[in-house]
Design a protein around this motif. Structure first.
Motif, PDB file in Angstrom:
ATOM      1  N   ILE A 103       0.840  -1.203   0.000  1.00 23.95           N
ATOM      2  CA  ILE A 103       0.000   0.000   0.000  1.00 23.95           C
ATOM      3  C   ILE A 103       0.874   1.252   0.000  1.00 23.95           C
ATOM      4  O   ILE A 103       0.635   2.194  -0.763  1.00 23.95           O
ATOM      5  N   TYR A 104       1.878   1.279   0.856  1.00 22.94           N
ATOM      6  CA  TYR A 104       2.747   2.455   0.950  1.00 22.94           C
ATOM      7  C   TYR A 104       3.472   2.714  -0.361  1.00 22.94           C
ATOM      8  O   TYR A 104       3.598   3.864  -0.809  1.00 22.94           O
ATOM      9  N   LYS A 105       3.931   1.643  -1.003  1.00 26.26           N
ATOM     10  CA  LYS A 105       4.624   1.795  -2.286  1.00 26.26           C
ATOM     11  C   LYS A 105       3.698   2.377  -3.347  1.00 26.26           C
ATOM     12  O   LYS A 105       4.072   3.309  -4.078  1.00 26.26           O
ATOM     13  N   GLN A 106       2.472   1.864  -3.430  1.00 22.12           N
ATOM     14  CA  GLN A 106       1.534   2.360  -4.441  1.00 22.12           C
ATOM     15  C   GLN A 106       1.134   3.807  -4.176  1.00 22.12           C
ATOM     16  O   GLN A 106       0.974   4.595  -5.116  1.00 22.12           O
ATOM     17  N   CYS A 107       0.993   4.179  -2.900  1.00 23.17           N
ATOM     18  CA  CYS A 107       0.664   5.576  -2.576  1.00 23.17           C
ATOM     19  C   CYS A 107       1.791   6.506  -2.980  1.00 23.17           C
ATOM     20  O   CYS A 107       1.545   7.601  -3.514  1.00 23.17           O
ATOM     21  N   LYS A 108       3.019   6.104  -2.745  1.00 19.25           N
ATOM     22  CA  LYS A 108       4.157   6.927  -3.141  1.00 19.25           C
ATOM     23  C   LYS A 108       4.217   7.088  -4.654  1.00 19.25           C
ATOM     24  O   LYS A 108       4.470   8.179  -5.175  1.00 19.25           O
ATOM     25  N   LEU A 109       3.990   5.984  -5.370  1.00 18.91           N
ATOM     26  CA  LEU A 109       3.996   6.064  -6.833  1.00 18.91           C
ATOM     27  C   LEU A 109       2.874   6.957  -7.331  1.00 18.91           C
ATOM     28  O   LEU A 109       3.048   7.748  -8.276  1.00 18.91           O
ATOM     29  N   PHE A 110       1.718   6.863  -6.709  1.00 13.12           N
ATOM     30  CA  PHE A 110       0.583   7.691  -7.126  1.00 13.12           C
ATOM     31  C   PHE A 110       0.883   9.180  -6.899  1.00 13.12           C
ATOM     32  O   PHE A 110       0.648  10.013  -7.784  1.00 13.12           O
ATOM     33  N   VAL A 130     -10.196  -3.874   4.807  1.00  9.64           N
ATOM     34  CA  VAL A 130     -10.003  -3.142   3.543  1.00  9.64           C
ATOM     35  C   VAL A 130     -10.615  -1.746   3.653  1.00  9.64           C
ATOM     36  O   VAL A 130     -10.011  -0.741   3.244  1.00  9.64           O
ATOM     37  N   GLU A 131     -11.812  -1.664   4.223  1.00 12.00           N
ATOM     38  CA  GLU A 131     -12.471  -0.359   4.375  1.00 12.00           C
ATOM     39  C   GLU A 131     -11.659   0.571   5.272  1.00 12.00           C
ATOM     40  O   GLU A 131     -11.495   1.758   4.975  1.00 12.00           O
ATOM     41  N   LYS A 132     -11.138   0.027   6.350  1.00  5.75           N
ATOM     42  CA  LYS A 132     -10.322   0.833   7.250  1.00  5.75           C
ATOM     43  C   LYS A 132      -9.034   1.280   6.577  1.00  5.75           C
ATOM     44  O   LYS A 132      -8.587   2.433   6.726  1.00  5.75           O
ATOM     45  N   ALA A 133      -8.426   0.376   5.803  1.00  5.65           N
ATOM     46  CA  ALA A 133      -7.197   0.724   5.089  1.00  5.65           C
ATOM     47  C   ALA A 133      -7.456   1.808   4.048  1.00  5.65           C
ATOM     48  O   ALA A 133      -6.647   2.739   3.885  1.00  5.65           O
ATOM     49  N   MET A 134      -8.607   1.732   3.356  1.00 10.04           N
ATOM     50  CA  MET A 134      -8.922   2.736   2.339  1.00 10.04           C
ATOM     51  C   MET A 134      -9.157   4.109   2.968  1.00 10.04           C
ATOM     52  O   MET A 134      -8.829   5.135   2.370  1.00 10.04           O
ATOM     53  N   ASP A 135      -9.711   4.127   4.171  1.00 12.50           N
ATOM     54  CA  ASP A 135      -9.870   5.404   4.874  1.00 12.50           C
ATOM     55  C   ASP A 135      -8.517   6.041   5.156  1.00 12.50           C
ATOM     56  O   ASP A 135      -8.331   7.262   4.987  1.00 12.50           O
ATOM     57  N   GLU A 136      -7.552   5.232   5.579  1.00 11.01           N
ATOM     58  CA  GLU A 136      -6.225   5.760   5.863  1.00 11.01           C
ATOM     59  C   GLU A 136      -5.492   6.166   4.583  1.00 11.01           C
ATOM     60  O   GLU A 136      -4.760   7.162   4.574  1.00 11.01           O
ATOM     61  N   VAL A 137      -5.689   5.413   3.511  1.00  7.96           N
ATOM     62  CA  VAL A 137      -5.083   5.779   2.228  1.00  7.96           C
ATOM     63  C   VAL A 137      -5.630   7.118   1.744  1.00  7.96           C
ATOM     64  O   VAL A 137      -4.876   8.002   1.306  1.00  7.96           O
ATOM     65  N   GLU A 138      -6.947   7.276   1.826  1.00  8.61           N
ATOM     66  CA  GLU A 138      -7.560   8.550   1.423  1.00  8.61           C
ATOM     67  C   GLU A 138      -7.032   9.712   2.267  1.00  8.61           C
ATOM     68  O   GLU A 138      -6.723  10.785   1.743  1.00  8.61           O
ATOM     69  N   LYS A 139      -6.911   9.478   3.559  1.00  5.72           N
ATOM     70  CA  LYS A 139      -6.414  10.527   4.450  1.00  5.72           C
ATOM     71  C   LYS A 139      -4.983  10.918   4.105  1.00  5.72           C
ATOM     72  O   LYS A 139      -4.638  12.113   4.096  1.00  5.72           O
ATOM     73  N   TYR A 140      -4.169   9.932   3.775  1.00  2.37           N
ATOM     74  CA  TYR A 140      -2.757  10.197   3.502  1.00  2.37           C
ATOM     75  C   TYR A 140      -2.565  10.957   2.190  1.00  2.37           C
ATOM     76  O   TYR A 140      -1.887  11.997   2.152  1.00  2.37           O
ATOM     77  N   ILE A 141      -3.161  10.456   1.117  1.00  2.00           N
ATOM     78  CA  ILE A 141      -2.902  11.066  -0.192  1.00  2.00           C
ATOM     79  C   ILE A 141      -3.624  12.406  -0.340  1.00  2.00           C
ATOM     80  O   ILE A 141      -3.104  13.348  -0.943  1.00  2.00           O
ATOM     81  N   MET A 142      -4.832  12.543   0.242  1.00  2.00           N
ATOM     82  CA  MET A 142      -5.570  13.792   0.048  1.00  2.00           C
ATOM     83  C   MET A 142      -5.044  14.913   0.943  1.00  2.00           C
ATOM     84  O   MET A 142      -5.202  16.084   0.617  1.00  2.00           O
TER      85      MET A 142
END
Length: 494
Positions: free
Chosen positions: A159-166, A207-219
């Motif tokens: 997840i961290y790798k894909q967020c960095k690439l994005f 998955v839902e909890k992880a997506m919340d954290e991904v959204e928080k990080y990238i946005m």
């Protein structure tokens, strides 16, 4: 009769549950920003419309090419110029199509080891646009995100790798339109969720909890670039809505059939908290946090209605009250916040659940305010025009005589002073009436005394001397001998 009038007035702002759902009938919540579709159906329609536009462009190019060939053939022009012209046009359209259609999905396609190593190296050495002075909030969110993904072990590293690439890729796509950046973000959400479910077999709740954290990080990192960008007319819409709400300052709760009584202190506190929450939405960076502000505001509204009516609130009660809260609060950058949530929020939150329901109602409330007319408020067109132009204002009740920005303590103080003034007048009136009653009693006593004295003076009391004792009843009977003899008792024998 009053209830019948309320029902007739409410017809202008009644919204059925079916109107909140997607027009395509998929069962998810729709959104006016998506022309009534849910995010999934809207993207499908958007792709269809774009492909149709591309096809029409190709048909137009072919028709122009044929006309050009015929014209040049008649004038004996060289075919090389024709071929070169069409080739340039075809190359331009192909590049444009490729630029629009390409999304972040390419990050998840199989690549060679050399390409993967190159991407990893680029992720370790981010571009200058990403490697900037981080704010306190950004630094805090990054630390929290790293701590969170550690609990997921290998899936967390992925997840961290894909967020960095994005983030690195988005830093090179600032020239794209906001709709295309939104599409990239939505594709990124979808692919990360699918990757967690299919490749790493992560349970749905995680998955839902992880997506919340991904959204928080990238946005949090993308906020300054994608919120109310200069390439859109979001700011213009914000000013238009703000001006519209200011022009409707005269609208009263009675006109909207709002079932809330602000005379009740607890209800008044709920209204203030609802306004605070809807205003606080602008201070948040993450779409999920903005949605949470809308949800908290809505729950305060439901509580205020429940306390006022002493029964659970209905959807027909909620929407008019939400409209009243928006009019009274006039939230800053309202359209920009709605557009930001629509474009970059995790679509699963907008399509289902209470967050999606409340957000859809907020969009309906803003749409109603933009189209509000005399019929919606059960007013004549003449009165509505006079109120809008400021020539006159409707008669307000005492509770509505204050401006919306007046402090609640000042309102309560003014009401208390008014009550004390009324009590003082009442007390003075009672004292005056008591003094008048006392004077009347004294005058009545004096009048009675004078009347008695006059009567006594006019008819004085004469006391005669005591007369002699009366003699025996037969003492003066001179003819006593003529009386019959006294009766004697007679005895009967047997």
């Amino acid at each position: 009769r009053r209830k019948m009038n309320l029902k007739s007035e409410r017809r202008g702002i009644h919204v059925d549950q079916s109107e909140l759902l997607c027009k395509k009938g998929c069962g998810y919540y729709g959104n006016p920003a998506w022309q009534g579709f849910c995010s999934k159906c809207w993207r499908e329609e958007y792709h269809k419309a774009r492909q149709k536009q591309i096809q029409e462009d190709w048909e137009l190019a072919e028709r122009l090419q044929r006309e050009e060939e015929e014209a040049y053939a008649s004038s004996q022009s060289t075919q090389g110029a024709q071929s070169l012209t069409f080739s340039k046009f075809e190359e331009k359209k192909t590049n444009e199509k490729t630029r629009k259609v390409t999304t972040v999905k390419k990050f998840f396609t199989a690549s060679s080891r050399a390409g993967a190593k190159k991407e990893i190296q680029e992720a370790k050495a981010p571009s200058p646009a990403i490697h900037r002075q981080a704010s306190i909030e950004t630094d805090r969110v990054s630390k929290e995100f790293i701590e969170f993904i550690r609990t997921y072990q290998k899936p967390g590293q992925d997840i961290y790798k894909q967020c960095k690439l994005f983030l690195d890729t988005m830093s090179h796509k600032r020239d794209l339109s906001i709709e295309e950046q939104s599409e990239c973000a939505q594709d990124f959400y979808q692919n990360v969720a699918d990757r967690l479910q299919t490749r790493w077999k992560v349970p749905p709740e995680k998955v839902e909890k992880a997506m919340d954290e991904v959204e928080k990080y990238i946005m949090t990192r993308q906020y300054k670039y994608v919120f109310c960008p200069e390439t859109t007319d979001d700011e213009k819409k914000d000013l238009a809505v703000q001006k519209r709400i200011r022009a409707l300052h005269w609208v009263t709760p009675q006109m909207l059939c709002v079932p809330v009584s602000e005379e009740i202190p607890e209800v008044s506190d709920m209204v203030v908290k609802a306004i605070t929450d809807i205003i606080e939405m602008d201070s948040k960076r993450v779409p999920r946090d903005k949605l949470a502000c809308i949800t908290k505001c809505s729950k305060h509204i439901f509580n205020a209605i429940k306390i006022t009516k002493n029964e659970p609130a209905s959807a027909d009660d909620f929407l008019p009250t939400l409209i009243y809260i928006v009019l009274k609060g006039n939230p800053p950058r309202l359209q920009s916040n709605i557009q930001y949530i629509t474009r970059f929020c995790n679509p699963s939150r907008l399509m289902t659940g209470e967050d999606g329901y409340y957000f859809t109602n907020l969009c309906c409330a803003v749409a109603f305010i933009e189209k509000l007319d005399a019929q919606s408020l059960n007013l004549s067109q003449e009165d509505f025009d006079r109120f809008m132009t400021g020539q006159t204002s409707p008669k307000k009740q005492e509770s509505d005589s204050f401006s919306p920005d007046v402090c609640l303590g000042v309102k309560q103080m003014c009401k208390s002073l008014d009550l004390l003034s009324q009590l003082n007048e009442r007390q003075e009136r009672i004292v005056s009436e008591a003094k008048k009653l006392e004077k009347d009693l004294i005058d009545w006593t004096d009048g009675i005394t004078k009347e008695v004295e006059d009567i006594v003076e006019k008819y004085p009391l004469e006391i005669k001397p005591k007369s002699q004792a009366l003699a025996a009843i037969d003492s003066e009977n001179v003819e006593n001998d003529k009386l019959p003899p006294p009766l004697q008792p007679q005895v009967y024998a047997g």
